[in-house]
Design a protein around this motif. Structure first.
Motif, PDB file in Angstrom:
ATOM      1  N   THR A 325     -17.687  93.404 -35.697  1.00  0.00           N
ATOM      2  CA  THR A 325     -17.009  94.146 -34.637  1.00  0.00           C
ATOM      3  C   THR A 325     -17.728  95.466 -34.356  1.00  0.00           C
ATOM      4  O   THR A 325     -17.787  95.912 -33.202  1.00  0.00           O
ATOM      5  CB  THR A 325     -15.536  94.414 -35.014  1.00  0.00           C
ATOM      6  N   ASP A 326     -18.285  96.092 -35.393  1.00  0.00           N
ATOM      7  CA  ASP A 326     -19.046  97.329 -35.189  1.00  0.00           C
ATOM      8  C   ASP A 326     -20.271  97.074 -34.317  1.00  0.00           C
ATOM      9  O   ASP A 326     -20.595  97.881 -33.445  1.00  0.00           O
ATOM     10  CB  ASP A 326     -19.485  97.908 -36.540  1.00  0.00           C
ATOM     11  N   THR A 327     -20.947  95.947 -34.567  1.00  0.00           N
ATOM     12  CA  THR A 327     -22.119  95.614 -33.756  1.00  0.00           C
ATOM     13  C   THR A 327     -21.705  95.367 -32.309  1.00  0.00           C
ATOM     14  O   THR A 327     -22.355  95.846 -31.371  1.00  0.00           O
ATOM     15  CB  THR A 327     -22.828  94.367 -34.311  1.00  0.00           C
ATOM     16  N   ALA A 328     -20.604  94.625 -32.135  1.00  0.00           N
ATOM     17  CA  ALA A 328     -20.110  94.370 -30.781  1.00  0.00           C
ATOM     18  C   ALA A 328     -19.706  95.670 -30.105  1.00  0.00           C
ATOM     19  O   ALA A 328     -19.877  95.828 -28.884  1.00  0.00           O
ATOM     20  CB  ALA A 328     -18.927  93.402 -30.830  1.00  0.00           C
ATOM     21  N   TYR A 329     -19.189  96.622 -30.875  1.00  0.00           N
ATOM     22  CA  TYR A 329     -18.788  97.893 -30.270  1.00  0.00           C
ATOM     23  C   TYR A 329     -19.978  98.656 -29.701  1.00  0.00           C
ATOM     24  O   TYR A 329     -19.857  99.350 -28.681  1.00  0.00           O
ATOM     25  CB  TYR A 329     -18.044  98.797 -31.259  1.00  0.00           C
ATOM     26  N   GLY A 330     -21.156  98.534 -30.343  1.00  0.00           N
ATOM     27  CA  GLY A 330     -22.342  99.169 -29.770  1.00  0.00           C
ATOM     28  C   GLY A 330     -22.602  98.665 -28.363  1.00  0.00           C
ATOM     29  O   GLY A 330     -22.952  99.430 -27.456  1.00  0.00           O
ATOM     30  N   VAL A 331     -22.416  97.355 -28.156  1.00  0.00           N
ATOM     31  CA  VAL A 331     -22.561  96.760 -26.819  1.00  0.00           C
ATOM     32  C   VAL A 331     -21.467  97.283 -25.896  1.00  0.00           C
ATOM     33  O   VAL A 331     -21.714  97.640 -24.737  1.00  0.00           O
ATOM     34  CB  VAL A 331     -22.500  95.221 -26.909  1.00  0.00           C
ATOM     35  N   ILE A 332     -20.250  97.351 -26.418  1.00  0.00           N
ATOM     36  CA  ILE A 332     -19.118  97.819 -25.616  1.00  0.00           C
ATOM     37  C   ILE A 332     -19.327  99.252 -25.144  1.00  0.00           C
ATOM     38  O   ILE A 332     -19.075  99.583 -23.974  1.00  0.00           O
ATOM     39  CB  ILE A 332     -17.817  97.699 -26.433  1.00  0.00           C
ATOM     40  N   SER A 333     -19.786 100.126 -26.039  1.00  0.00           N
ATOM     41  CA  SER A 333     -19.997 101.523 -25.642  1.00  0.00           C
ATOM     42  C   SER A 333     -21.045 101.623 -24.537  1.00  0.00           C
ATOM     43  O   SER A 333     -20.927 102.454 -23.626  1.00  0.00           O
ATOM     44  CB  SER A 333     -20.404 102.377 -26.850  1.00  0.00           C
ATOM     45  N   ASP A 334     -22.069 100.763 -24.590  1.00  0.00           N
ATOM     46  CA  ASP A 334     -23.074 100.743 -23.521  1.00  0.00           C
ATOM     47  C   ASP A 334     -22.455 100.258 -22.208  1.00  0.00           C
ATOM     48  O   ASP A 334     -22.709 100.812 -21.135  1.00  0.00           O
ATOM     49  CB  ASP A 334     -24.238  99.826 -23.914  1.00  0.00           C
ATOM     50  N   LEU A 335     -21.628  99.215 -22.290  1.00  0.00           N
ATOM     51  CA  LEU A 335     -20.991  98.688 -21.087  1.00  0.00           C
ATOM     52  C   LEU A 335     -20.042  99.712 -20.468  1.00  0.00           C
ATOM     53  O   LEU A 335     -19.911  99.791 -19.240  1.00  0.00           O
ATOM     54  CB  LEU A 335     -20.239  97.398 -21.409  1.00  0.00           C
ATOM     55  N   LEU A 336     -19.403 100.502 -21.295  1.00  0.00           N
ATOM     56  CA  LEU A 336     -18.503 101.531 -20.767  1.00  0.00           C
ATOM     57  C   LEU A 336     -19.267 102.613 -20.017  1.00  0.00           C
ATOM     58  O   LEU A 336     -18.748 103.212 -19.072  1.00  0.00           O
ATOM     59  CB  LEU A 336     -17.669 102.130 -21.897  1.00  0.00           C
TER      60      LEU A 336
END
Length: 348
Positions: A325-336
């Motif tokens: 989930t931490d790795t996915a959050y890196g993607v999420i923060s970029d998408l935001l």
């Protein structure tokens, strides 16, 4: 709404889909009201594409049951990834494909380049393109006035690059070092506990910690590429990852690990880079650390990065036991970040 094209549907891709599937997420502002997945492409497990948007929950359930996408899944397509990139409807490419070393990550870098030239934003968790082709991709993104974001390439979702761009905008990095490969750090801890390497590696695989090719971890490539990325960004350069000297797990014996433990020390793989007198260096070294070293207590899958600055005190960032989930959050923060741009343009 931001339309997303996902390349790769491995651990990170499936976790991202899970966070999207029901229209809600533990992360603020990240849900299907703002994002729609219009294409999912994989190398050998089938692809999906639907201009109106893919039902991510159904796609995820189907993949978990079948292990691939096929004709029984809504939106299935035989189109190759390059063809989809050319014809699909999307605003941002999210590249979560596996690392490729043999061709200097050219194929994945070319995919990012095609998307940028087509006027799309790019988010990637694939280390290869940013390690080997950062400057070229950066300049192209600037020319196209599009975002090239890659927070998940180093230390999962830890906001290293966001911090550097924003909070450290006026600072100059002299040197950095850290434990950046969680797999080898985990394996060293298992060897300290008396576990044999094959069993330790199997355990790491079950936990989803190992690269598709385990040699990328064991031979120091993962850490070397992360060092290259940090050098590229911190020192605004283009370093050749193949020229970075690296120690590998092959030189370690269980006896060495136990000997260090009995002496109150620990073996650790430390990656780093420096800029001094116009010269840039990077490395991945196996080091014997004493108990007073700041990296000594970084155990299991944890990571640490120490940044030395010319005009500020040194910073140390520790990430304790991250999950997928931490790795996915890196993607999420970029998408935001991309979502913020779209919202700002609508208000202008």
């Amino acid at each position: 709404m931001i339309k997303l094209f996902l390349v790769g549907f491995g651990n990170v891709g499936r976790e991202l889909a899970r966070l999207l599937k029901d229209g809600s997420s533990p992360f603020k502002d990240f849900n299907t009201r703002h994002f729609s997945v219009t294409s999912i492409a994989t190398r050998s497990h089938g692809s999906l594409s639907a201009a109106e948007g893919i039902d991510v929950q159904k796609a995820l359930n189907y993949f978990l049951q079948k292990g691939r996408f096929d004709r029984g899944c809504d939106g299935f397509t035989n189109a190759a990834t390059d063809e989809l990139l050319q014809h699909a409807d999307y605003d941002a490419l999210v590249d979560l494909s596996a690392l490729e070393l043999k061709d200097f990550a050219r194929s994945s870098a070319q995919r990012l380049e095609r998307a940028l030239r087509a006027g799309k934003h790019v988010v990637t968790a694939n280390k290869g393109p940013i390690a080997f082709h950062y400057q070229k991709l950066k300049k192209l993104a600037q020319k196209q006035q599009r975002k090239l974001l890659f927070e998940s390439t180093v230390m999962d979702g830890t906001p290293i690059f966001n911090m550097y761009r924003a909070a450290l905008a006026g600072a100059t990095v002299k040197q950095f070092s850290g434990i950046l490969n969680s797999t080898t750090n985990f394996l060293l801890g298992e060897l300290e506990s008396g576990v044999e390497l094959p069993a330790a590696l199997d355990k790491a695989r079950r936990l989803g910690m190992v690269e598709a090719d385990a040699n990328h971890d064991l031979q120091g490539w993962d850490a070397a590429l992360k060092s290259a990325i940090l050098c590229n960004v911190f020192f605004d350069t283009q370093i050749d990852p193949f020229q970075i000297p690296r120690d590998s797990f092959e030189r370690i014996t269980p006896e060495e690990v136990q000997k260090a433990k009995k002496a109150g020390k620990r073996l650790k793989f430390v990656a780093g880079g420096s800029y001094e007198n116009g010269q840039i260096k990077a490395w991945v070294k196996l080091q014997v650390l004493k108990a007073d070293h700041p990296f000594f207590s970084v155990d299991a899958s944890s990571s640490i990065l120490q940044i030395e600055l010319k005009n500020l005190a040194a910073l140390t960032i520790v990430q304790r036991h991250p999950t997928i989930t931490d790795t996915a959050y890196g993607v999420i923060s970029d998408l935001l970040q991309i979502l913020k741009i779209h919202k700002e343009r609508k208000t202008q």
